[in-house]
Every structure is written in structure tokens, then in C-alpha cells.
Design an enzyme around this catalytic site. Structure first.
Site, PDB file in Angstrom:
ATOM      1  N   GLY A  49       0.886  -1.116   0.034  1.00 52.49           N
ATOM      2  CA  GLY A  49       0.136   0.305   0.113  1.00 52.49           C
ATOM      3  C   GLY A  49       0.625   1.038  -0.023  1.00 52.49           C
ATOM      4  CB  ALA A  50       4.237   1.575  -0.926  1.00 48.64           C
ATOM      5  CG  ASN A  51      -1.207   3.531  -3.653  1.00 52.01           C
ATOM      6  OD1 ASN A  51      -1.198   2.447  -3.226  1.00 52.01           O
ATOM      7  ND2 ASN A  51      -1.849   4.022  -3.767  1.00 52.01           N
ATOM      8  CB  ILE A  54       1.496   5.410   6.632  1.00 53.70           C
ATOM      9  CG1 ILE A  54      -0.431   6.391   7.542  1.00 53.70           C
ATOM     10  CG2 ILE A  54       1.854   4.832   7.472  1.00 53.70           C
ATOM     11  CD1 ILE A  54      -0.579   6.020   8.812  1.00 53.70           C
ATOM     12  N   GLY A  55       1.676   4.485   3.672  1.00 51.49           N
ATOM     13  CA  GLY A  55       2.763   3.510   3.066  1.00 51.49           C
ATOM     14  C   GLY A  55       3.638   4.529   2.376  1.00 51.49           C
ATOM     15  CB  SER A 178      -6.248   1.127  13.965  1.00 51.43           C
ATOM     16  OG  SER A 178      -6.918   1.908  14.215  1.00 51.43           O
ATOM     17  CE1 TYR A 204      -9.071   0.050   8.906  1.00 54.79           C
ATOM     18  CE2 TYR A 204      -9.473   0.943  11.017  1.00 54.79           C
ATOM     19  CZ  TYR A 204      -8.405   0.361   9.962  1.00 54.79           C
ATOM     20  OH  TYR A 204      -7.780   1.362  10.581  1.00 54.79           O
TER      21      TYR A 204
END
Length: 325
Positions: A49-51, A54-55, A178, A204
Site C-alpha cells: 500500500g505504498a502508493n 502512510i505507506g 490501529s 475494520y
């Protein structure tokens, strides 16, 4: 779409404003990465999820420290934009983009195969990809989508890469969880949609509880291997994670943005566990958004529940066994 009557009451706005001020007041100066000398030259890191959000901030920091940094992204289009930005800012040409959808076990397996084929080592694995606000849905592989994305996919990915991590030790696995895990429930039937957690966006919270449980159980199974596993809370962060919610919820979130942590601030606890000298050797722990050790919920510390959940997740992912350690 009408705004719920409760949201129109002036007290709702005042309570929301009070919450925002409280969150803003709680923001403290924590660990500062600028004072950390760690250089990751010769080491390899993967950030899911680096796009964006936080990522991307985590990947940027790892690349800045000269790591061979693999951006594992569901959207290649957004991933390319992040890739270009990180290379430009850091001057690190060894930043790579690979496709990964953690909601798909097939995608996870394909990604892991490519890593094992192409990468001789793996020093840092950051399990950051996550989603919230999705309606209940079961994927073609028979998994509930939120749980697949936030928990089952990362579980499978980590297990498939464990031997490479151990061969590269000392290595670190960081799970982005979280504080909302405290409101979650861990039930293996949630994974396949046989049962649904109750409450607003309870999927979630429950998936993040499972992520903390996984991180702790992984640390127990990896004891003595030189691979550490820790879970972190980024806090309440201003990112695009609310994109699947109603316009009313998004509007409220936008109103509170000035009082929330930025993506850069939210990334600090993850970066701390991934690179800091202080976190070296620490495993099986939960860090809050100020990079401080904190006890997770009672359910997250239940060893029997952890073993049961691990066994059930192995079953739904098709893994014959857990890490051999």
C-alpha cells in the site's frame, strides 16, 4: 441522500469540534527520524500500500536511507506516480514497483513468487495496505473483502516470505494496525463472511484486532530466528482512507483534518519499528502513535485465541502449516 437528523444537531458539531481539539492537544513530539543514523544500503524493504498516505511516507523514508525499496501496490497507475516522486526526492534508483492486491490470494501468491525469484534478501516487510468503510462483500476466493485486505492477505504474504526473512536476519516485520483494534472481535467465521461483526465499520476494527493478534503470534513462532514482529498504531491520520464512506462522514472527517496527524506524522511509529536502533531486537509488542510501548487489548493478548485464529487462517489460505521455527 439526507443527512441523519443527529448530524444536523448543533451539539453534534460541538462534540466533533471538541474531539478534534482533544486529538490536536494529544499530539506530542515523539521519536524524530532525523536523529536516527540507520543506513539501509545493501538491504531490501517491501512496503504494501505504498502508493499514498502512510505507506508512501514509509517507503520514502526507507528509500532515503538507501534501501532497495519495493512498492507493493494494487493500483499500478498510482504506484507509478509514487515511484517517480520517491526516486526524484531521494535520488535512489533502486525503488521498484510491483503489483499486489492483498484482497486476492492469487495476487499475493504471484507477488511472493516474484520476490522469491528476484530478490536474494528481505530485511524489512511493512504490512501497511488496508481499507475501511467497504460494504460487506465476499470475494471470488470466498473471503470477506475487508478481512481479506487487512488481515488474510498480509498473513499469507508474510508466511510465503518467511524463509527469505529468516535467511536475511536480523530482519523486521511491521504490521500497521490501529487503536481501533480495541473495539474489535476476533472470530474466524468473519474471514469467509459466515458471520458479520456488529456495529458501524466493525469489520475494520475486528480486522485490525486480528492483525495485532497475528503480529504477536508471529513473534512467538519466530523466537530465536533474528526476525522481529511488531504492530503499530499510526493514530488518527489525515489520509484518503475515508474514501469509501458516505459524503456526510467524509465531510466531518474533512472538517477535523486540521486537528489530525498528517501522513508523515502517522508514519513515524511504523518507521520507528522498521529502522530505529531503539527497536532493534524488540518483538511481539504493540507501539502507539508516539512510538511508545503500549499494552494492546486483552483479546490481542489471548494466546489461545491467537493459536485458534492462526489455524483457521492457515485453513482459509490453503497453507499446510505455519512458520517452521
Amino acid at each position: 441522500m439526507a443527512v441523519p437528523s443527529g448530524c444536523r444537531h448543533p451539539a453534534w458539531f460541538l462534540l466533533s469540534l471538541l474531539l478534534g481539539l482533544l486529538l490536536w492537544g494529544r499530539r506530542r513530539r515523539g521519536w524524530d527520524p532525523r536523529h536516527c543514523p540507520t543506513d539501509l544500503r545493501g538491504r531490501t524493504a517491501i512496503v504494501t500500500g505504498a502508493n499514498s498516505g502512510i505507506g508512501k511516507c514509509v517507503a520514502l523514508e526507507l528509500a532515503r536511507r538507501n534501501a532497495r525499496t519495493i512498492l507493493a501496490c494494487r493500483s499500478l497507475e498510482r504506484g507509478r506516480a509514487a515511484l517517480d516522486e520517491i526516486r526524484a526526492v531521494t535520488g535512489n534508483a533502486a525503488v521498484l514497483l510491483r503489483e499486489l492486491d492483498t484482497a486476492s490470494l492469487a495476487s499475493v501468491r504471484a507477488f511472493a513468487r516474484s520476490v522469491l525469484r528476484e530478490e536474494p534478501r528481505l530485511d524489512v516487510l511493512v504490512l501497511n495496505a488496508g481499507v475501511t468503510g467497504l460494504p460487506f462483500a465476499v470475494t471470488a476466493e470466498g473471503l470477506e473483502e475487508t478481512f481479506a485486505t487487512n488481515y488474510v492477505g498480509p498473513f499469507l504474504l508474510t508466511n510465503l516470505l518467511l524463509e527469505l526473512l529468516k535467511a536475511s536476519a536480523p530482519a523486521r516485520v511491521v504490521t500497521v494496525a490501529s487503536f481501533r483494534h480495541r473495539a474489535g472481535t476476533a472470530d474466524g467465521r468473519f474471514l469467509t463472511g459466515q458471520r458479520r461483526p456488529r456495529g458501524g465499520d466493525a469489520a475494520y476494527s475486528s480486522s485490525k484486532l486480528m492483525a495485532v493478534i497475528f503480529s504477536t503470534e508471529l513473534a512467538r513462532r519466530l523466537r530465536g530466528t533474528g526476525v522481529t514482529s511488531n504492530a503499530v498504531s499510526p493514530g488518527v491520520v489525515s489520509t484518503n482512507i475515508m474514501r469509501h464512506f458516505s459524503w456526510a462522514a467524509r465531510a466531518l472527517f474533512t472538517l477535523l483534518r486540521p486537528f489530525l496527524k498528517s501522513a508523515e506524522q502517522g508514519a513515524l511509529s511504523t518507521i520507528y519499528c522498521a529502522v530505529s536502533e531503539e527497536a532493534a531486537g524488540i518483538t511481539g509488542k504493540y507501539f502507539n502513535s508516539d512510538c511508545a510501548l503500549e499494552l494492546p487489548s486483552e483479546a490481542a493478548r489471548d494466546a489461545r485465541l491467537a493459536r485458534e485464529l492462526w489455524d483457521e487462517t492457515e485453513r482459509v489460505t490453503g497453507l499446510s502449516c505455519g512458520p517452521r521455527c
